[in-house]
Design a protein around this motif. Structure first.
Motif, PDB file in Angstrom:
ATOM      1  N   VAL A 106     -35.781 121.014 -60.946  1.00 29.21           N
ATOM      2  CA  VAL A 106     -35.302 121.830 -62.059  1.00 29.21           C
ATOM      3  C   VAL A 106     -33.981 121.238 -62.507  1.00 29.21           C
ATOM      4  CG1 VAL A 106     -34.487 124.112 -62.774  1.00 29.21           C
ATOM      5  CG2 VAL A 106     -36.445 123.904 -61.221  1.00 29.21           C
ATOM      6  N   ILE A 107     -33.816 121.052 -63.808  1.00 24.04           N
ATOM      7  CA  ILE A 107     -32.611 120.419 -64.341  1.00 24.04           C
ATOM      8  C   ILE A 107     -31.720 121.482 -64.959  1.00 24.04           C
ATOM      9  CG2 ILE A 107     -31.717 118.618 -65.865  1.00 24.04           C
ATOM     10  CD1 ILE A 107     -34.542 117.414 -65.832  1.00 24.04           C
ATOM     11  N   MET A 108     -30.432 121.400 -64.646  1.00 22.15           N
ATOM     12  CA  MET A 108     -29.460 122.350 -65.185  1.00 22.15           C
ATOM     13  C   MET A 108     -28.274 121.569 -65.749  1.00 22.15           C
ATOM     14  SD  MET A 108     -29.568 125.086 -62.027  1.00 22.15           S
ATOM     15  CE  MET A 108     -28.522 126.275 -62.861  1.00 22.15           C
ATOM     16  N   LYS A 109     -27.679 122.099 -66.813  1.00 20.05           N
ATOM     17  CA  LYS A 109     -26.491 121.482 -67.435  1.00 20.05           C
ATOM     18  C   LYS A 109     -25.554 122.615 -67.814  1.00 20.05           C
ATOM     19  CE  LYS A 109     -26.850 119.374 -71.495  1.00 20.05           C
ATOM     20  NZ  LYS A 109     -25.816 119.823 -72.444  1.00 20.05           N
ATOM     21  N   ARG A 110     -24.426 122.678 -67.145  1.00 21.64           N
ATOM     22  CA  ARG A 110     -23.555 123.841 -67.288  1.00 21.64           C
ATOM     23  C   ARG A 110     -22.487 123.678 -68.373  1.00 21.64           C
ATOM     24  NH1 ARG A 110     -22.605 124.901 -60.770  1.00 21.64           N
ATOM     25  NH2 ARG A 110     -24.702 125.712 -60.339  1.00 21.64           N
ATOM     26  N   THR A 111     -22.165 122.428 -68.731  1.00 22.18           N
ATOM     27  CA  THR A 111     -21.098 122.214 -69.713  1.00 22.18           C
ATOM     28  C   THR A 111     -21.576 121.273 -70.807  1.00 22.18           C
ATOM     29  OG1 THR A 111     -20.228 120.406 -68.357  1.00 22.18           O
ATOM     30  CG2 THR A 111     -19.244 122.576 -68.048  1.00 22.18           C
ATOM     31  N   ALA A 112     -20.992 121.421 -71.985  1.00 25.52           N
ATOM     32  CA  ALA A 112     -21.327 120.531 -73.096  1.00 25.52           C
ATOM     33  C   ALA A 112     -20.734 119.146 -72.843  1.00 25.52           C
ATOM     34  CB  ALA A 112     -20.784 121.110 -74.399  1.00 25.52           C
ATOM     35  N   PHE A 113     -21.464 118.136 -73.279  1.00 26.14           N
ATOM     36  CA  PHE A 113     -21.014 116.766 -73.070  1.00 26.14           C
ATOM     37  C   PHE A 113     -20.122 116.325 -74.229  1.00 26.14           C
ATOM     38  CE2 PHE A 113     -24.808 115.283 -70.269  1.00 26.14           C
ATOM     39  CZ  PHE A 113     -24.450 116.250 -69.326  1.00 26.14           C
TER      40      PHE A 113
ATOM     41  N   GLU B 192     -39.568 126.276 -50.060  1.00 25.03           N
ATOM     42  CA  GLU B 192     -40.510 127.404 -50.074  1.00 25.03           C
ATOM     43  C   GLU B 192     -41.917 126.829 -49.986  1.00 25.03           C
ATOM     44  OE1 GLU B 192     -39.563 129.751 -53.525  1.00 25.03           O
ATOM     45  OE2 GLU B 192     -37.963 130.839 -52.467  1.00 25.03           O
ATOM     46  N   THR B 193     -42.841 127.355 -50.793  1.00 25.66           N
ATOM     47  CA  THR B 193     -44.195 126.786 -50.803  1.00 25.66           C
ATOM     48  C   THR B 193     -44.146 125.320 -51.201  1.00 25.66           C
ATOM     49  OG1 THR B 193     -45.057 128.951 -51.452  1.00 25.66           O
ATOM     50  CG2 THR B 193     -46.534 127.049 -51.707  1.00 25.66           C
ATOM     51  N   TYR B 194     -43.365 125.057 -52.247  1.00 24.62           N
ATOM     52  CA  TYR B 194     -43.063 123.690 -52.651  1.00 24.62           C
ATOM     53  C   TYR B 194     -41.563 123.471 -52.477  1.00 24.62           C
ATOM     54  CZ  TYR B 194     -47.691 123.400 -54.829  1.00 24.62           C
ATOM     55  OH  TYR B 194     -49.030 123.384 -55.044  1.00 24.62           O
ATOM     56  N   ARG B 195     -41.226 122.281 -52.083  1.00 24.02           N
ATOM     57  CA  ARG B 195     -39.809 121.938 -51.990  1.00 24.02           C
ATOM     58  C   ARG B 195     -39.294 121.665 -53.404  1.00 24.02           C
ATOM     59  NH1 ARG B 195     -38.202 117.372 -47.794  1.00 24.02           N
ATOM     60  NH2 ARG B 195     -39.592 116.170 -49.153  1.00 24.02           N
ATOM     61  N   THR B 196     -38.226 122.347 -53.778  1.00 21.49           N
ATOM     62  CA  THR B 196     -37.694 122.238 -55.132  1.00 21.49           C
ATOM     63  C   THR B 196     -36.253 121.753 -55.084  1.00 21.49           C
ATOM     64  OG1 THR B 196     -39.092 124.064 -55.885  1.00 21.49           O
ATOM     65  CG2 THR B 196     -37.228 123.455 -57.291  1.00 21.49           C
ATOM     66  N   TYR B 197     -35.980 120.758 -55.917  1.00 25.51           N
ATOM     67  CA  TYR B 197     -34.624 120.242 -56.057  1.00 25.51           C
ATOM     68  C   TYR B 197     -34.042 120.716 -57.387  1.00 25.51           C
ATOM     69  CZ  TYR B 197     -35.339 117.111 -52.103  1.00 25.51           C
ATOM     70  OH  TYR B 197     -35.576 116.601 -50.855  1.00 25.51           O
ATOM     71  N   TYR B 198     -32.810 121.175 -57.342  1.00 25.42           N
ATOM     72  CA  TYR B 198     -32.091 121.590 -58.532  1.00 25.42           C
ATOM     73  C   TYR B 198     -31.048 120.511 -58.853  1.00 25.42           C
ATOM     74  CZ  TYR B 198     -34.226 126.178 -57.997  1.00 25.42           C
ATOM     75  OH  TYR B 198     -35.128 127.204 -57.895  1.00 25.42           O
ATOM     76  N   TYR B 199     -31.224 119.852 -59.983  1.00 28.48           N
ATOM     77  CA  TYR B 199     -30.318 118.787 -60.405  1.00 28.48           C
ATOM     78  C   TYR B 199     -29.372 119.342 -61.467  1.00 28.48           C
ATOM     79  CZ  TYR B 199     -33.576 115.620 -58.071  1.00 28.48           C
ATOM     80  OH  TYR B 199     -34.353 114.989 -57.136  1.00 28.48           O
ATOM     81  N   VAL B 200     -28.105 119.428 -61.120  1.00 35.46           N
ATOM     82  CA  VAL B 200     -27.079 119.921 -62.043  1.00 35.46           C
ATOM     83  C   VAL B 200     -26.373 118.713 -62.642  1.00 35.46           C
ATOM     84  CG1 VAL B 200     -25.026 121.346 -62.307  1.00 35.46           C
ATOM     85  CG2 VAL B 200     -26.796 121.999 -60.658  1.00 35.46           C
ATOM     86  N   LEU B 201     -26.598 118.477 -63.928  1.00 42.20           N
ATOM     87  CA  LEU B 201     -25.969 117.338 -64.601  1.00 42.20           C
ATOM     88  C   LEU B 201     -24.490 117.630 -64.837  1.00 42.20           C
ATOM     89  CD1 LEU B 201     -28.687 116.534 -67.293  1.00 42.20           C
ATOM     90  CD2 LEU B 201     -28.296 115.357 -65.138  1.00 42.20           C
ATOM     91  N   ARG B 202     -23.663 116.702 -64.457  1.00 42.91           N
ATOM     92  CA  ARG B 202     -22.222 116.825 -64.706  1.00 42.91           C
ATOM     93  C   ARG B 202     -21.861 115.903 -65.867  1.00 42.91           C
ATOM     94  NH1 ARG B 202     -18.926 116.361 -59.263  1.00 42.91           N
ATOM     95  NH2 ARG B 202     -17.459 117.550 -60.519  1.00 42.91           N
ATOM     96  N   LYS B 203     -21.045 116.379 -66.748  1.00 43.20           N
ATOM     97  CA  LYS B 203     -20.779 115.593 -67.953  1.00 43.20           C
ATOM     98  C   LYS B 203     -19.985 114.335 -67.607  1.00 43.20           C
ATOM     99  CE  LYS B 203     -16.572 118.085 -69.384  1.00 43.20           C
ATOM    100  NZ  LYS B 203     -15.971 118.883 -70.467  1.00 43.20           N
TER     101      LYS B 203
END
Length: 460
Positions: free
Chosen positions: A15-22, A98-109
């Motif tokens: 799952v990809i996450m981006k918390r700040t604007a680039f 869990e049932t599937y292993r999930t990685y959370y990728y947080v993009l840093r600007k």
């Protein structure tokens, strides 16, 4: 691959996450500034994650097999590229099992171009990767200098000068200066304060938060230990008792090149370096027989030389446990002048102390250091072997000198003129001794014959 399989499989979700604007120049910075450091594949992975985040709704998961398809990269390559992004500070990774292993990728600007060139670690490494001229051209293009004339004074009002949150008057809070901030650093702050105080330099003026941050980053890049840091710091303090960052950088470069040769510091994958090191060690083990006691002792001695400084070595030899700073400075200067690294210098000091009655003679040390430098000695093992050879040569020379002295003494005796009367007297004495010996022998024979004859006569 084995290492990757423990941490990442094609069916693992992400799952990809981006918390700040680039920043607007993010793509340019990634391509021109980050890519020389972390490689094309890492930048391609980052840009792919960035695009996937924009194309999908929030928190939508997909498999790593999808990434393999759109990037045309193996999972091993994706895993290695991901680690480089994490190391450079462009990505944070979290995992959920869990049932599937999930990685959370947080993009840093990415840093802006100005921030990138203000970061001492990144800008120094970029210069080593692409060269000084290309570095200056990029800096001029992406982060042009916009400095005001020094004669212009800043009059910008601070927040506390303009605003307040209460109506009633109160005593203005004491401004917290950069020097009064409690700082945390890997550098030996207490020792640096004490060292500068002894040199009659105001520590608070030099050891500011920004200066310490700069020194810490640069010293890590150029592998500067605490003893060398002292020398670099004192060198960087100018006549106005201010810290000159360029002078500090130049001195750290000199220290690095003296220790590691002409190859500049670059970003290497730690796993690759460790693998090469382990392979080299394995080859050495395979080609070496079972070590004897002497070899084991030498191995321990080499390990000791590899893990200490010459200051600590002198402290080991001193009954008081303290080293002479004059001798430490002298050895540091010799080491840097002749380009010897720390382990080799430790062997040299150990060799001279044992051979010279625990005395350190600068001329003697410089002679050996110059010789070892010309021989290209780079490890403690090489230094020990060369020291043994030189010791054997010295012993052989001493023995040859003694034999030559003995021969000269004998030849001197044989070349002396002996008077004729002395020879005649000596020959006369020898003939008299031979005559006396013969008479004595005849007398002894007569006595023995009479003795045995007495036993053969019948008793009356």
């Amino acid at each position: 691959m084995n290492q990757r399989m423990k941490h990442l499989l094609p069916n693992d979700q992400c799952v990809i996450m981006k918390r700040t604007a680039f920043f607007e120049d993010a793509n340019t910075v990634l391509t021109l500034l980050y890519q020389p450091l972390i490689g094309m594949k890492s930048v391609a992975l980052y840009q792919a994650l960035w695009r996937e985040h924009g194309a999908r709704s929030s928190q939508t998961a997909f498999s790593h097999h999808h990434l393999m398809g759109i990037l045309n990269m193996s999972l091993d390559e994706i895993y290695e590229a991901r680690q480089k992004l994490e190391g450079i500070g462009l990505l944070k990774t979290f995992k959920q099992d869990e049932t599937y292993r999930t990685y959370y990728y947080v993009l840093r600007k990415p840093l802006s171009s100005y921030q990138f060139f203000d970061n001492p670690t990144l800008t120094i490494l970029l210069e080593h990767h692409i060269g000084k001229e290309a570095h200056q051209a990029l800096k001029q293009q992406l982060a042009p200098s916009q400095q005001l004339d020094q004669a212009i004074d800043e009059v910008t009002a601070h927040f506390d000068d303009v605003f307040t949150t209460v109506k009633h008057l109160r005593q203005p809070a004491k401004k917290t200066t950069e020097e009064s901030i409690v700082m945390t650093s890997d550098l030996p702050l207490e020792w640096l304060y004490k060292m500068l105080t002894q040199q009659q330099i105001e520590p608070k003026q030099i050891l500011t938060k920004s200066n310490l941050n700069y020194m810490e980053r640069v010293s890590k890049i150029y592998d500067v230990d605490y003893l060398e840091l002292e020398k670099a710091l004192l060198w960087a303090i100018n006549e106005e008792m201010a810290f000159d960052r360029q002078e500090f950088l130049d001195m750290c470069k000199d220290i690095y090149y003296n220790k590691h040769g002409s190859v500049p510091p670059r970003l290497y994958a730690k796993q690759d370096v460790e693998t090469e090191h382990n392979e080299a060690q394995q080859v050495e083990v395979e080609h070496s027989a079972q070590p004897s006691d002497a070899e084991s002792k030498q191995a321990k001695l080499i390990e000791h030389f590899n893990t200490i400084t010459h200051r600590e070595l002198l402290e080991d030899y001193a009954t008081s446990g303290l080293a002479s700073m004059k001798e430490v400075d002298m050895l540091t200067n010799v080491m840097e002048e002749h380009g010897l690294n720390q382990p080799v210098m430790n062997v040299l000091v150990h060799y001279v102390l044992n051979k010279n009655g625990n005395k350190l003679n600068r001329n003697y040390i410089e002679t050996i250091a110059a010789h070892w430098s010309r021989e290209g000695i780079e490890t403690a093992q090489q230094a020990i072997e060369l020291a043994k050879q030189e010791h054997k040569l010295y012993q052989t020379w001493q023995q040859k000198k003694q034999r030559q002295g003995s021969k000269q003494s004998n030849s001197k005796k044989s070349s002396e003129v002996i008077p004729k009367w002395f020879k005649e007297q000596k020959q006369k004495k020898q003939s008299e001794d031979q005559s006396n010996d013969q008479q004595e022998a005849e007398t002894q024979d007569e006595d023995l014959a009479a003795f045995f004859k007495s036993f053969s006569q019948p008793k009356q």
